[in-house]
Design an enzyme around this catalytic site. Structure first.
Site, PDB file in Angstrom:
ATOM      1  N   ALA A   8      15.641  -4.296   0.272  1.00  0.00           N
ATOM      2  CA  ALA A   8      16.955  -4.607   0.842  1.00  0.00           C
ATOM      3  C   ALA A   8      18.019  -3.960  -0.022  1.00  0.00           C
ATOM      4  CB  ALA A   8      17.159  -6.121   0.929  1.00  0.00           C
ATOM      5  N   GLY A   9      17.738  -2.712  -0.412  1.00  0.00           N
ATOM      6  CA  GLY A   9      18.692  -1.958  -1.216  1.00  0.00           C
ATOM      7  C   GLY A   9      19.693  -1.244  -0.339  1.00  0.00           C
ATOM      8  N   GLY A  12      17.612   0.690   3.000  1.00  0.00           N
ATOM      9  CA  GLY A  12      16.900  -0.282   3.817  1.00  0.00           C
ATOM     10  C   GLY A  12      17.766  -1.467   4.183  1.00  0.00           C
ATOM     11  N   LYS A 186      16.805  19.118   6.289  1.00  0.00           N
ATOM     12  CA  LYS A 186      17.532  18.229   5.385  1.00  0.00           C
ATOM     13  C   LYS A 186      17.140  18.493   3.930  1.00  0.00           C
ATOM     14  CE  LYS A 186      18.605  13.575   3.985  1.00  0.00           C
ATOM     15  NZ  LYS A 186      18.276  12.127   4.012  1.00  0.00           N
ATOM     16  N   GLU A 269      15.169  11.686  -8.714  1.00  0.00           N
ATOM     17  CA  GLU A 269      14.014  12.201  -7.981  1.00  0.00           C
ATOM     18  C   GLU A 269      13.831  13.701  -8.230  1.00  0.00           C
ATOM     19  OE1 GLU A 269      13.614   9.568  -4.022  1.00  0.00           O
ATOM     20  OE2 GLU A 269      15.483  10.696  -4.117  1.00  0.00           O
TER      21      GLU A 269
END
Length: 311
Positions: A8-9, A12, A186, A269
């Site tokens: 629930a970040g 999301g 993307k 990342e």
């Protein structure tokens, strides 16, 4: 359709909240710390497209998953992928569709290795969002789109059923009949934006104001799209024109979320967005590879961050 949103970040939580707001059957898979926060403060979204607040959002811990879900919506950071896979695995049954919204392509290999590849869809999202210090989701601009599709291409009854559940929820939903190309498009743009803004520690507008700034951005972009071409996914003319317009917009405040993470001393990342792209290069580069230099820069940041954490 029972939808499990992993986490629930910022990502999301945002899309899950929009779905919850229009009555979809959504449950958030969270860790104990986030669960406690949600129990105390609820799930809150601040957005130019309308704020949302849920005092008691539906949540579940991994150990409490009792039966499969119909759809798993996955939007974690790449460095959390393996842990996320372990946590939602009990929710995956023979007919569960898994919709990852991660960037790049490496996550598909990890998901295929653990689950039936036929049940792993392609997907991507375009949104600028973050969590503030209090755990609220901040949507930073008006962009909030999701693109989904069957990795084999075309349309299917399954993807149309999922689109019916995800559509009409206050964000832009698209179904791509060539989702892998959409994901590559993307990836090429994101890798350019991430390496350019992180290497220069500046938004696009400031880079363009510096000597050689535009040439650097275009070199990074050309290297990235060259790798896509190496892998039979060269961006089309319209995609290239749109990307070049973004990368040459004077005064633009656009940055990548990777720059925000880097400036906050957070994990990045680097391998998933840039390293994996470089690993897929087939054609030789004439002269110095700006993309390789940028990757070295990001890995040096990670090495320094790791060393300081041990000190």
């Amino acid at each position: 359709m029972r939808i499990l949103v992993v986490g629930a970040g910022a990502i999301g939580g945002y899309f899950g909240a929009r779905l919850l707001d229009v009555g979809r059957d959504v449950t958030f898979l969270v860790r104990e710390r986030r669960a406690e926060r949600l129990r105390q403060c609820g799930l809150k979204v601040k957005s130019p497209e309308g704020d949302l607040a849920f005092a008691c959002p539906p949540i579940v811990l991994a150990k409490d998953i009792g039966q499969p879900f119909d759809l798993v919506l996955l939007s974690c950071k790449a460095y959390d992928l393996q842990g996320a896979i372990d946590s939602f695995a009990p929710a995956v049954g023979p007919d569960t569709a898994i919709l990852p919204l991660l960037n790049g392509m490496g996550h598909l290999d990890a998901l295929d290795a653990r689950f039936d590849p036929a049940n792993v869809l392609g997907g991507q999202c375009v949104i600028a969002a973050t969590l503030d210090a209090g755990g609220e989701i901040l949507h930073l601009n008006n962009m909030h789109s999701m693109t989904i599709g069957e990795r084999t291409g075309g349309r299917s009854v399954r993807i149309d059923a999922i689109a019916a559940q995800l559509g009409g929820a206050g964000f832009d939903l698209n179904v791509s009949e060539d989702i892998l190309q959409s994901m590559w498009d993307k990836w090429v743009f994101l890798a350019t934006l991430a390496t350019g803004t992180c290497l220069m520690r500046a938004p696009i507008g400031d880079i363009l104001a510096a000597p050689g700034g535009e040439a650097l951005l275009f070199q990074l972009f050309d290297e990235c799209r060259g790798i896509a071409a190496d892998n039979a996914h060269a961006p089309g003319e319209a995609v290239v024109a749109r990307a070049r317009a973004f990368l040459s917009e004077r005064g633009s405040s656009m940055t990548a979320s990777m720059l925000r993470d880097l400036e906050n001393g957070a994990p990045i990342e680097a391998d998933h967005i840039v390293g994996d792209l470089l690993a897929r290069r087939r054609a030789a580069v004439n002269g110095v590879s700006a993309l390789a230099v940028a990757y070295t820069h990001l890995k040096a940041y990670e090495a320094r961050r790791s060393r300081m954490a041990r000190a």
